[in-house]
Design a protein around this motif. Structure first.
Motif: not given
Length: 106
Positions: A23-25, A84-93, A95-96, A101-102
């Motif tokens: 999903l991340h990739d 739908i993840f746009r802008g900051k919400r997409r970046r937050n997803l 990042t989470a 994964l780390l």
């Protein structure tokens, strides 16, 4: 990992680390993916992701093409949720998911 799309208990699912990686990739490469998840009532399902297409006029000139919005959706026998993840919400997803994964699994 337990996932609560939009915080709605009806759509709570679990996914393994490999699925979260896919999903991340997919988000970072703007690819389509469907990851296997487990729903407590409806059993095996697919959590799907796809990029949301935008015309060139909707994308700021300084925004990379790979940073556009993505759509995450899950279908149950009696309903569907789409986010739908746009802008900051997409970046937050992103990042989470990166932080998950780390995290050491030990």
């Amino acid at each position: 990992m337990t996932i609560h799309p939009a915080g709605v208990t009806k759509y709570t699912i679990t996914a393994d680390r490999t699925s979260i990686r896919r999903l991340h990739d997919a988000i970072n490469t703007r690819n389509v993916c469907a990851i296997p998840v487990q729903h407590p009532v409806h059993g095996p399902r697919l959590l799907c992701l796809r990029p949301v297409e935008r015309s060139w006029t909707e994308r700021p000139a300084d925004e990379p093409p790979t940073s556009g919005p993505v759509m995450l959706y899950l279908t149950l026998p009696d309903s569907e949720i789409t986010i739908i993840f746009r802008g900051k919400r997409r970046r937050n997803l992103t990042t989470a998911l990166s932080e998950i994964l780390l995290t050491d699994t030990a």
